[in-house]
Design a protein around this motif. Structure first.
Motif, PDB file in Angstrom:
ATOM      1  N   ASP A 135       0.809  -1.212   0.000  1.00 30.03           N
ATOM      2  CA  ASP A 135       0.000   0.000   0.000  1.00 30.03           C
ATOM      3  C   ASP A 135       0.848   1.270   0.000  1.00 30.03           C
ATOM      4  O   ASP A 135       0.304   2.380  -0.033  1.00 30.03           O
ATOM      5  CB  ASP A 135      -0.949   0.015   1.194  1.00 30.03           C
ATOM      6  CG  ASP A 135      -0.209  -0.037   2.532  1.00 30.03           C
ATOM      7  OD1 ASP A 135       0.974  -0.440   2.540  1.00 30.03           O
ATOM      8  OD2 ASP A 135      -0.816   0.312   3.565  1.00 30.03           O
ATOM      9  N   GLU A 136       2.185   1.109   0.031  1.00 30.75           N
ATOM     10  CA  GLU A 136       3.088   2.266   0.059  1.00 30.75           C
ATOM     11  C   GLU A 136       3.849   2.447  -1.250  1.00 30.75           C
ATOM     12  O   GLU A 136       4.659   3.368  -1.363  1.00 30.75           O
ATOM     13  CB  GLU A 136       4.095   2.096   1.200  1.00 30.75           C
ATOM     14  CG  GLU A 136       3.457   2.053   2.573  1.00 30.75           C
ATOM     15  CD  GLU A 136       4.451   1.715   3.668  1.00 30.75           C
ATOM     16  OE1 GLU A 136       4.524   2.461   4.662  1.00 30.75           O
ATOM     17  OE2 GLU A 136       5.158   0.689   3.534  1.00 30.75           O
ATOM     18  N   LEU A 137       3.613   1.586  -2.219  1.00 30.17           N
ATOM     19  CA  LEU A 137       4.347   1.666  -3.473  1.00 30.17           C
ATOM     20  C   LEU A 137       4.053   2.988  -4.179  1.00 30.17           C
ATOM     21  O   LEU A 137       2.884   3.357  -4.349  1.00 30.17           O
ATOM     22  CB  LEU A 137       3.972   0.503  -4.387  1.00 30.17           C
ATOM     23  CG  LEU A 137       4.360  -0.895  -3.903  1.00 30.17           C
ATOM     24  CD1 LEU A 137       3.804  -1.949  -4.857  1.00 30.17           C
ATOM     25  CD2 LEU A 137       5.880  -1.024  -3.796  1.00 30.17           C
ATOM     26  N   PRO A 138       5.084   3.696  -4.636  1.00 33.82           N
ATOM     27  CA  PRO A 138       4.847   4.986  -5.301  1.00 33.82           C
ATOM     28  C   PRO A 138       4.221   4.834  -6.677  1.00 33.82           C
ATOM     29  O   PRO A 138       3.488   5.706  -7.131  1.00 33.82           O
ATOM     30  CB  PRO A 138       6.253   5.589  -5.389  1.00 33.82           C
ATOM     31  CG  PRO A 138       7.175   4.400  -5.386  1.00 33.82           C
ATOM     32  CD  PRO A 138       6.516   3.391  -4.493  1.00 33.82           C
ATOM     33  N   VAL A 139       4.520   3.729  -7.354  1.00 34.98           N
ATOM     34  CA  VAL A 139       3.990   3.446  -8.690  1.00 34.98           C
ATOM     35  C   VAL A 139       3.769   1.937  -8.802  1.00 34.98           C
ATOM     36  O   VAL A 139       4.416   1.152  -8.095  1.00 34.98           O
ATOM     37  CB  VAL A 139       4.952   3.915  -9.805  1.00 34.98           C
ATOM     38  CG1 VAL A 139       5.037   5.435  -9.845  1.00 34.98           C
ATOM     39  CG2 VAL A 139       6.337   3.307  -9.615  1.00 34.98           C
ATOM     40  N   PRO A 140       2.890   1.500  -9.688  1.00 29.11           N
ATOM     41  CA  PRO A 140       2.628   0.059  -9.817  1.00 29.11           C
ATOM     42  C   PRO A 140       3.835  -0.747 -10.304  1.00 29.11           C
ATOM     43  O   PRO A 140       3.868  -1.969 -10.129  1.00 29.11           O
ATOM     44  CB  PRO A 140       1.486  -0.003 -10.841  1.00 29.11           C
ATOM     45  CG  PRO A 140       0.869   1.353 -10.822  1.00 29.11           C
ATOM     46  CD  PRO A 140       1.967   2.305 -10.502  1.00 29.11           C
ATOM     47  N   THR A 141       4.796  -0.071 -10.905  1.00 32.64           N
ATOM     48  CA  THR A 141       5.979  -0.762 -11.437  1.00 32.64           C
ATOM     49  C   THR A 141       7.084  -0.912 -10.402  1.00 32.64           C
ATOM     50  O   THR A 141       8.177  -1.356 -10.730  1.00 32.64           O
ATOM     51  CB  THR A 141       6.524  -0.016 -12.661  1.00 32.64           C
ATOM     52  OG1 THR A 141       6.749   1.366 -12.312  1.00 32.64           O
ATOM     53  CG2 THR A 141       5.558  -0.091 -13.821  1.00 32.64           C
ATOM     54  N   ALA A 142       6.809  -0.546  -9.148  1.00 29.72           N
ATOM     55  CA  ALA A 142       7.789  -0.698  -8.067  1.00 29.72           C
ATOM     56  C   ALA A 142       7.453  -1.926  -7.239  1.00 29.72           C
ATOM     57  O   ALA A 142       6.345  -2.453  -7.280  1.00 29.72           O
ATOM     58  CB  ALA A 142       7.799   0.546  -7.183  1.00 29.72           C
ATOM     59  N   THR A 143       8.435  -2.377  -6.463  1.00 28.83           N
ATOM     60  CA  THR A 143       8.224  -3.472  -5.533  1.00 28.83           C
ATOM     61  C   THR A 143       9.212  -3.321  -4.383  1.00 28.83           C
ATOM     62  O   THR A 143       9.969  -2.342  -4.329  1.00 28.83           O
ATOM     63  CB  THR A 143       8.366  -4.847  -6.220  1.00 28.83           C
ATOM     64  OG1 THR A 143       7.919  -5.871  -5.323  1.00 28.83           O
ATOM     65  CG2 THR A 143       9.808  -5.129  -6.627  1.00 28.83           C
ATOM     66  N   SER A 144       9.199  -4.271  -3.464  1.00 26.81           N
ATOM     67  CA  SER A 144      10.149  -4.250  -2.351  1.00 26.81           C
ATOM     68  C   SER A 144      10.547  -5.677  -2.021  1.00 26.81           C
ATOM     69  O   SER A 144       9.885  -6.644  -2.415  1.00 26.81           O
ATOM     70  CB  SER A 144       9.542  -3.583  -1.118  1.00 26.81           C
ATOM     71  OG  SER A 144       8.603  -4.435  -0.490  1.00 26.81           O
ATOM     72  N   LEU A 145      11.607  -5.805  -1.270  1.00 29.95           N
ATOM     73  CA  LEU A 145      12.040  -7.130  -0.844  1.00 29.95           C
ATOM     74  C   LEU A 145      11.003  -7.773   0.069  1.00 29.95           C
ATOM     75  O   LEU A 145      10.775  -8.990   0.010  1.00 29.95           O
ATOM     76  CB  LEU A 145      13.397  -7.035  -0.155  1.00 29.95           C
ATOM     77  CG  LEU A 145      14.558  -6.695  -1.094  1.00 29.95           C
ATOM     78  CD1 LEU A 145      15.810  -6.349  -0.297  1.00 29.95           C
ATOM     79  CD2 LEU A 145      14.848  -7.845  -2.051  1.00 29.95           C
ATOM     80  N   ALA A 146      10.359  -6.983   0.913  1.00 30.98           N
ATOM     81  CA  ALA A 146       9.327  -7.535   1.791  1.00 30.98           C
ATOM     82  C   ALA A 146       8.176  -8.107   0.968  1.00 30.98           C
ATOM     83  O   ALA A 146       7.670  -9.204   1.256  1.00 30.98           O
ATOM     84  CB  ALA A 146       8.815  -6.457   2.740  1.00 30.98           C
ATOM     85  N   ILE A 147       7.746  -7.389  -0.051  1.00 31.27           N
ATOM     86  CA  ILE A 147       6.659  -7.862  -0.905  1.00 31.27           C
ATOM     87  C   ILE A 147       7.048  -9.137  -1.636  1.00 31.27           C
ATOM     88  O   ILE A 147       6.237 -10.060  -1.795  1.00 31.27           O
ATOM     89  CB  ILE A 147       6.261  -6.759  -1.914  1.00 31.27           C
ATOM     90  CG1 ILE A 147       5.607  -5.579  -1.184  1.00 31.27           C
ATOM     91  CG2 ILE A 147       5.331  -7.309  -2.995  1.00 31.27           C
ATOM     92  CD1 ILE A 147       5.406  -4.355  -2.054  1.00 31.27           C
ATOM     93  N   GLU A 148       8.300  -9.216  -2.054  1.00 32.82           N
ATOM     94  CA  GLU A 148       8.772 -10.356  -2.843  1.00 32.82           C
ATOM     95  C   GLU A 148       9.235 -11.528  -1.977  1.00 32.82           C
ATOM     96  O   GLU A 148       9.701 -12.540  -2.507  1.00 32.82           O
ATOM     97  CB  GLU A 148       9.915  -9.910  -3.758  1.00 32.82           C
ATOM     98  CG  GLU A 148       9.558  -8.793  -4.717  1.00 32.82           C
ATOM     99  CD  GLU A 148       8.525  -9.189  -5.753  1.00 32.82           C
ATOM    100  OE1 GLU A 148       8.371 -10.405  -6.004  1.00 32.82           O
ATOM    101  OE2 GLU A 148       7.862  -8.291  -6.310  1.00 32.82           O
ATOM    102  N   GLY A 149       9.130 -11.405  -0.666  1.00 35.83           N
ATOM    103  CA  GLY A 149       9.554 -12.479   0.214  1.00 35.83           C
ATOM    104  C   GLY A 149      11.055 -12.595   0.364  1.00 35.83           C
ATOM    105  O   GLY A 149      11.581 -13.660   0.728  1.00 35.83           O
ATOM    106  N   GLY A 150      11.762 -11.496   0.118  1.00 34.23           N
ATOM    107  CA  GLY A 150      13.217 -11.493   0.226  1.00 34.23           C
ATOM    108  C   GLY A 150      13.691 -11.044   1.594  1.00 34.23           C
ATOM    109  O   GLY A 150      12.889 -10.733   2.483  1.00 34.23           O
ATOM    110  N   PRO A 151      15.005 -10.975   1.797  1.00 30.80           N
ATOM    111  CA  PRO A 151      15.562 -10.547   3.084  1.00 30.80           C
ATOM    112  C   PRO A 151      15.328  -9.063   3.309  1.00 30.80           C
ATOM    113  O   PRO A 151      15.303  -8.275   2.365  1.00 30.80           O
ATOM    114  CB  PRO A 151      17.052 -10.862   2.942  1.00 30.80           C
ATOM    115  CG  PRO A 151      17.304 -10.786   1.467  1.00 30.80           C
ATOM    116  CD  PRO A 151      16.058 -11.296   0.815  1.00 30.80           C
TER     117      PRO A 151
END
Length: 255
Positions: A144-160
């Motif tokens: 819910d904090e992504l600035p644009v739909p084309t962004a992601t984060s390690l938390a979202i992707e299940g990464g460290p």
């Protein structure tokens, strides 16, 4: 914040609870007192208020959700090879994430993607006698904090998401690639850097549109990276290849 792995790799490490632009701040500190801020000094925050991306764009994220990491370098390479540092920084980040089982890749020249979405942006800036490399890594950004739909984060992707592991992993890869480049006298091909960059760059082989600084665009297939670091885009219809030094790349699905 306690960052023991990172501290072992940095000549000086400073964590800031908040900072404007870590690149700008580290450059200012190094200029004011070079002896106190030697090569491989690192400045980090997870709350950056005046971050900058490529071409002077603003870069922001909610507090505590993204790491802003800046590293001071004085590489023993010819000044004309400094353009490779941006490519080197992105490759180092992608390789460090891959070592942690994250399927990361680079979009030329210096965005790191997971599944086609941006998780990290990098910026290399020249300084008198050196350079500062900056990384903005989305580690704990929520959906819910992504600035644009084309962004992601390690938390979202299940990464460290542990800052020490992430920063230290990047520094380890940076030291390896910079060391190889220095040992080869700054030659990106002889050092293996060209192969390393090409091996992590998912732009190669893709249909792309590259928007140029003057507003023009080149559309074609990215066929490789030249020895000067430029992306080579070929229009297969007319069999013409354009080597591009600066531009915004869009990976096309349909054209």
């Amino acid at each position: 914040m306690d960052l023991p792995r990172t501290a072992a790799l940095a000549s000086r490490l400073e964590w800031r609870d908040t900072a404007g632009s870590t690149n700008a701040e580290l450059g200012r500190l190094a200029a004011a007192d070079p002896a106190a801020w030697p090569a491989w000094s690192v400045l980090v925050t997870d709350t950056q208020t005046a971050g900058r991306g490529r071409l002077g764009r603003a870069w922001t994220a909610p507090p505590g959700t993204s790491l802003a990491i800046s590293v001071l370098l004085t590489p023993r390479i010819p000044a004309e090879r400094y353009g490779w540092l941006s490519l080197l920084a992105g490759t180092a980040m992608a390789r460090s994430l891959r070592a942690m089982d994250v399927a990361a890749a680079v979009k030329w020249p210096n965005d790191v993607l997971i599944g086609g979405r941006k998780v990290c942006g990098l910026l290399a800036e020249a300084l008198p006698g050196g350079a500062v490399l900056g990384a903005g890594l989305n580690h704990r950004l929520g959906a819910d904090e992504l600035p644009v739909p084309t962004a992601t984060s390690l938390a979202i992707e299940g990464g460290p998401t542990d800052p020490d592991a992430l920063i230290a992993g990047w520094l380890e890869q940076l030291r390896r690639l910079v060391g190889d480049l220095e040992a080869a006298g700054g030659d990106p091909v002889a050092s293996g850097l060209h192969d390393a960059v090409s091996g992590t760059c998912e732009t190669i082989g893709r249909r792309v549109r590259v928007t140029l600084p003057d507003g023009g665009a080149v559309v074609g297939t990215a066929t490789g990276i030249g020895a000067d670091g430029r992306i080579e885009v070929t229009d297969l219809g007319i069999r013409a290849t354009t080597a591009i030094a600066t531009g915004d790349v869009e990976h096309l699905r349909y054209e």
